[in-house]
Design a protein around this motif. Sequence first.
Motif, short mmCIF file in Angstrom:
data_model
loop_
_atom_site.label_atom_id
_atom_site.label_comp_id
_atom_site.label_asym_id
_atom_site.label_seq_id
_atom_site.Cartn_x
_atom_site.Cartn_y
_atom_site.Cartn_z
N ASN A 170 0.86 -1.19 0.00
CA ASN A 170 0.00 0.00 0.00
C ASN A 170 0.89 1.23 0.00
OD1 ASN A 170 -1.68 2.11 0.58
ND2 ASN A 170 -2.75 1.05 2.26
N ILE A 171 0.83 1.99 -1.08
CA ILE A 171 1.74 3.14 -1.20
C ILE A 171 1.49 4.19 -0.11
CG2 ILE A 171 0.43 4.54 -2.85
CD1 ILE A 171 3.29 4.90 -4.26
N SER A 172 0.28 4.27 0.40
CA SER A 172 -0.03 5.24 1.46
C SER A 172 0.71 4.93 2.76
CB SER A 172 -1.52 5.26 1.75
OG SER A 172 -2.21 5.46 0.57
N LYS A 173 1.18 3.69 2.86
CA LYS A 173 1.92 3.31 4.08
C LYS A 173 3.39 3.10 3.79
CE LYS A 173 -2.02 0.98 6.18
NZ LYS A 173 -2.64 -0.33 6.36
N ALA A 174 3.84 3.54 2.61
CA ALA A 174 5.21 3.23 2.18
C ALA A 174 6.20 4.34 2.52
CB ALA A 174 5.22 2.99 0.67
N LEU A 175 7.42 3.92 2.84
CA LEU A 175 8.55 4.84 2.96
C LEU A 175 9.36 4.70 1.66
CD1 LEU A 175 9.99 6.91 4.76
CD2 LEU A 175 11.38 5.04 5.65
N ILE A 176 9.59 5.83 1.01
CA ILE A 176 10.22 5.83 -0.32
C ILE A 176 11.65 6.35 -0.20
CG2 ILE A 176 10.08 6.85 -2.64
CD1 ILE A 176 7.03 7.21 -2.09
N VAL A 177 12.58 5.71 -0.89
CA VAL A 177 13.93 6.29 -1.01
C VAL A 177 14.16 6.66 -2.48
CG1 VAL A 177 15.31 5.51 0.96
CG2 VAL A 177 14.86 3.92 -0.88
N THR A 178 14.72 7.84 -2.68
CA THR A 178 15.08 8.27 -4.04
C THR A 178 16.19 9.30 -3.91
OG1 THR A 178 14.26 9.00 -6.19
CG2 THR A 178 13.31 10.09 -4.24
N GLU A 179 16.59 9.87 -5.03
CA GLU A 179 17.71 10.83 -5.01
C GLU A 179 17.36 12.06 -5.84
OE1 GLU A 179 20.62 10.53 -3.37
OE2 GLU A 179 20.05 8.58 -2.57
N LEU A 180 18.00 13.17 -5.51
CA LEU A 180 17.89 14.35 -6.37
C LEU A 180 18.72 14.16 -7.63
CD1 LEU A 180 18.07 16.90 -3.49
CD2 LEU A 180 16.17 16.70 -5.09
N GLY A 181 19.72 13.26 -7.57
CA GLY A 181 20.58 13.00 -8.73
C GLY A 181 21.63 14.08 -8.90
N SER A 182 22.49 13.90 -9.90
CA SER A 182 23.59 14.85 -10.04
C SER A 182 23.37 15.84 -11.18
CB SER A 182 24.91 14.09 -10.26
OG SER A 182 24.77 13.21 -11.34
N ASN A 183 22.27 15.70 -11.91
CA ASN A 183 22.01 16.61 -13.03
C ASN A 183 21.44 17.92 -12.47
OD1 ASN A 183 20.83 17.86 -15.38
ND2 ASN A 183 21.03 15.87 -16.37
N ARG A 184 22.05 19.04 -12.84
CA ARG A 184 21.62 20.33 -12.33
C ARG A 184 20.97 21.21 -13.41
NH1 ARG A 184 21.77 17.76 -8.66
NH2 ARG A 184 22.87 17.98 -6.66
N LEU A 196 19.68 8.43 0.70
CA LEU A 196 20.96 8.01 1.31
C LEU A 196 22.17 8.48 0.51
CD1 LEU A 196 20.28 4.27 2.33
CD2 LEU A 196 20.08 6.33 3.74
N GLY A 197 21.98 8.85 -0.76
CA GLY A 197 23.11 9.31 -1.57
C GLY A 197 23.84 8.19 -2.30
N SER A 198 23.29 6.99 -2.27
CA SER A 198 23.91 5.86 -2.98
C SER A 198 22.79 4.98 -3.50
CB SER A 198 24.82 5.07 -2.04
OG SER A 198 24.93 3.71 -2.46
N ALA A 199 22.72 4.82 -4.82
CA ALA A 199 21.68 3.97 -5.42
C ALA A 199 21.77 2.55 -4.87
CB ALA A 199 21.86 3.96 -6.93
N ASP A 216 10.41 0.86 1.49
CA ASP A 216 9.52 0.00 0.70
C ASP A 216 9.70 0.18 -0.81
OD1 ASP A 216 8.09 -0.92 3.11
OD2 ASP A 216 7.56 1.21 3.23
N ILE A 217 10.21 1.35 -1.20
CA ILE A 217 10.33 1.65 -2.63
C ILE A 217 11.59 2.49 -2.86
CG2 ILE A 217 9.29 2.88 -4.59
CD1 ILE A 217 6.62 2.75 -2.90
N TYR A 218 12.30 2.18 -3.93
CA TYR A 218 13.35 3.08 -4.43
C TYR A 218 13.09 3.26 -5.91
CZ TYR A 218 17.81 4.33 -6.60
OH TYR A 218 18.79 4.92 -7.36
N TYR A 219 13.19 4.48 -6.38
CA TYR A 219 13.13 4.71 -7.83
C TYR A 219 14.12 5.82 -8.15
CZ TYR A 219 10.81 9.15 -7.19
OH TYR A 219 10.56 10.45 -6.82
N GLU A 220 14.70 5.78 -9.32
CA GLU A 220 15.56 6.87 -9.76
C GLU A 220 15.74 6.78 -11.27
OE1 GLU A 220 19.30 7.38 -7.61
OE2 GLU A 220 19.76 9.21 -8.74
#
Length: 284
Positions: free
Chosen positions: A159-173, A199-202, A215-219
């Motif tokens: 259930n995405i409403s109960k999920a903790l997501i990890v992702t990154e801002l990335g290095s593209n500016r 976390l800064g590391s894929a 629960d989820i990582y996307y990048e």
Amino acid sequence: MANKCGPSDPWKECLEVAIDVAQKAGAIICEALKSEHTVQIKSSPADLVTETDQNVEKMILCNLKEKFPSHSFIGEESVADGAPSILTDNPTWIIDPVDGTTNFVHRFPFVAVSIGFYVNKQSEIGVIYSCMEDKMYTARRGQGAFCNGHQLSVSGQDNISKALIVTELGSNRSPEIVKSVLSNMEKLILIPSHGIRTLGSAALNMCMVASGGADIYYEMGIHCWDMAAAALIVTEAGGVVLDITGEAFDLMSRRVIAASSKAVAKRIAQEVQIIPYLRDDQEK
Ligand code: LIP
């Protein structure tokens, strides 16, 4: 059926060597953290490289080539120096010597050595060593995923409403890309989900999903060496790894969703706006 972990496992030695080399690489990185480093800029002011990335990659390649001279190799720093990043059916090692270079530069404690091993374009081995935490993540296809010997399991959250997501801002500016990255995060936080972490590391973000801590990582915009080892660790921990479209994962596509269940992975695919990048195996 032959026991894949037994003497008939053709890649058993590869796993042992990968763990040994990752440990040696981690020791070099931890030693280098004690002194100042020269930082060079790659594609953007937020895409960094240090002499440690280059030295560690040389050491890893040297050790692996000596043991497995007929194998192929794709390494982040070799590709930066002009080597091709084409995955063939030949047994291939895919290496990120320091995943989380910006973390390394700042001593933010999520820095990993990532070593993936593919045969016939299928992932056989994943080894990730989070050296500042002293956590060794390993996976062998069909044999489960482990951290310091303890078996890993994803949370199973669907259930995405109960999920903790990890992702990154990335290095593209580039302002348009930063806008799309932030707008994707805004959409996901307003679902609402439980939160977003970075976390800064894929590789370590994906290990966090494999461990059930997220629960989820996307990048989008990352590279094959960021995901090669971690994708197997997630699937061997019972997770799902898909392309950002929700279709089959493609290692060279520079994008990924790694999740605790197919339901939340598909929901991410529905929500995020795709940011186009040149593939890793595309002519530059
Ligand atoms: C990093 C990835 C991270 C991404 C950064 C960079 P590096 O890898 O782990 O997910 O957001 O832009 O690509 O460059 O530290 O090996």
